[in-house]
Design a protein around this motif. Structure first.
Motif, PDB file in Angstrom:
ATOM      1  N   LEU A   4       3.955  -6.275   1.629  1.00  0.00           N
ATOM      2  CA  LEU A   4       2.725  -6.931   1.183  1.00  0.00           C
ATOM      3  C   LEU A   4       2.859  -8.442   1.281  1.00  0.00           C
ATOM      4  O   LEU A   4       1.963  -9.125   1.762  1.00  0.00           O
ATOM      5  N   GLU A  51      -4.192  -1.479   3.694  1.00  0.00           N
ATOM      6  CA  GLU A  51      -3.287  -0.371   3.364  1.00  0.00           C
ATOM      7  C   GLU A  51      -2.421  -0.712   2.156  1.00  0.00           C
ATOM      8  O   GLU A  51      -2.216   0.111   1.264  1.00  0.00           O
ATOM      9  N   GLN A  52      -1.910  -1.941   2.125  1.00  0.00           N
ATOM     10  CA  GLN A  52      -1.062  -2.366   1.017  1.00  0.00           C
ATOM     11  C   GLN A  52      -1.850  -2.488  -0.285  1.00  0.00           C
ATOM     12  O   GLN A  52      -1.381  -2.079  -1.350  1.00  0.00           O
ATOM     13  N   ASN A  54      -4.385  -0.823  -1.181  1.00  0.00           N
ATOM     14  CA  ASN A  54      -4.701   0.512  -1.679  1.00  0.00           C
ATOM     15  C   ASN A  54      -3.574   1.091  -2.520  1.00  0.00           C
ATOM     16  O   ASN A  54      -3.778   2.038  -3.288  1.00  0.00           O
ATOM     17  N   GLN A  55      -2.385   0.550  -2.366  1.00  0.00           N
ATOM     18  CA  GLN A  55      -1.240   1.039  -3.127  1.00  0.00           C
ATOM     19  C   GLN A  55      -1.085   0.319  -4.464  1.00  0.00           C
ATOM     20  O   GLN A  55      -0.274   0.718  -5.294  1.00  0.00           O
ATOM     21  N   LEU A  56      -1.852  -0.720  -4.665  1.00  0.00           N
ATOM     22  CA  LEU A  56      -1.789  -1.444  -5.928  1.00  0.00           C
ATOM     23  C   LEU A  56      -2.559  -0.693  -7.016  1.00  0.00           C
ATOM     24  O   LEU A  56      -3.542  -0.007  -6.732  1.00  0.00           O
ATOM     25  N   PRO A  57      -2.129  -0.818  -8.265  1.00  0.00           N
ATOM     26  CA  PRO A  57      -2.768  -0.073  -9.368  1.00  0.00           C
ATOM     27  C   PRO A  57      -4.035  -0.745  -9.886  1.00  0.00           C
ATOM     28  O   PRO A  57      -4.244  -0.867 -11.089  1.00  0.00           O
ATOM     29  N   GLU A 100       2.698   1.677 -14.215  1.00  0.00           N
ATOM     30  CA  GLU A 100       3.738   2.707 -14.176  1.00  0.00           C
ATOM     31  C   GLU A 100       3.916   3.352 -15.548  1.00  0.00           C
ATOM     32  O   GLU A 100       4.081   4.575 -15.660  1.00  0.00           O
ATOM     33  N   LYS A 214       8.999  13.895  -7.696  1.00  0.00           N
ATOM     34  CA  LYS A 214       8.374  12.666  -8.176  1.00  0.00           C
ATOM     35  C   LYS A 214       8.838  12.377  -9.608  1.00  0.00           C
ATOM     36  O   LYS A 214       9.336  13.276 -10.300  1.00  0.00           O
TER      37      LYS A 214
END
Length: 249
Positions: A4, A51-52, A54-57, A100, A214
């Protein structure tokens, strides 16, 4: 996160090059190969950033705030920074850690519901630690102690049925060197038995990820106990079953 930052750095360079062109009309004109490459670079970086992000909360990025910060950095305008440069990493990390923690709490709550429902199924029993097990077939041999070495076959699955590991050929390991759910559960088994174990995450890997497993996952194992090697005669050879180490140790 490293990808990122690389993408953001590349975007910063692209924004700087675009700003240097002057007017909006000039910035949008593709009159030579440099313009075309710059535009294509913007496409690639934009797709990578999307794309990056979209991975953030967070639901979406505030693009106005994002671009304002980029412009301040490119212009070396530190006087108007709304977040100190030295604090930027901590701001991002705080949001990530909070997300998290919230996810972990939701996962644990869902796990508790799953285990509570599973406990009501015929034949499922639960120990004081929260380990659940079901006797598939009861052997007549001796039960191992935590200090013993045991010989087993097993299949490990997640609650959705995904198989994350298995050993159809017998393998041996020291019972006190695996996850707590195994150490406790296999001591319940007489040699020759087949049990199914339902291991809550706190008796497995907790919030760690292990391959297909997971964080905060409930693990289900079908285990057959084939034999015991008593502690006083146990071989000193090092345990070399890498697949097994990856999952239950």
């Amino acid at each position: 996160m490293k990808r990122l930052w690389l993408a953001v750095l590349s975007l910063s360079l692209a924004v700087g090059a675009s700003a240097a062109k002057g007017s909006k009309k000039d910035a949008n004109a593709l009159v030579n190969s440099t313009d075309s490459v710059s535009y294509a670079l913007g496409i690639n970086i934009g797709m990578s950033l999307q794309e990056q992000f979209n991975q953030l909360p967070i639901e979406k990025i505030n693009t106005a705030a994002f671009c304002e910060a980029l412009q301040n950095i490119l212009n070396k305008d530190t006087a108007n920074m709304k977040v100190k440069i030295a604090d930027a990493g901590n701001v991002i990390m705080t949001v990530m850690q909070k997300a998290e923690q919230e996810k972990a709490q939701k996962d644990l709550a869902a796990n508790n519901i799953w285990m509570a429902n599973n406990k009501t199924k015929p034949g499922v029993m639960q120990t004081a630690s929260g380990l659940q097990y079901q006797v598939i077939s009861e052997g007549k041999g001796e039960k191992p102690k935590a200090t013993d070495k045991v010989n087993v076959t097993y299949t490990g699955t997640l609650t959705d049925g995904t198989i994350f590991d298995s050993s159809t050929s017998p393998i041996s390991f020291e019972l006190n060197k695996v996850i707590p759910g195994w150490t406790e559960g296999i001591q319940l088994m007489p040699v020759g038995s087949k049990y199914k174990f339902f291991i809550p995450s706190e008796l497995a890997y907790g919030n760690r990820a292990m391959g297909k497993i997971k964080p905060n996952s409930i693990l289900i194992f079908d285990v057959e106990l084939l034999g015991i090697e008593k502690a006083q005669v146990r071989s000193t050879a090092k345990f070399q079953f890498k697949s097994y180490q990856r999952t239950i140790m």
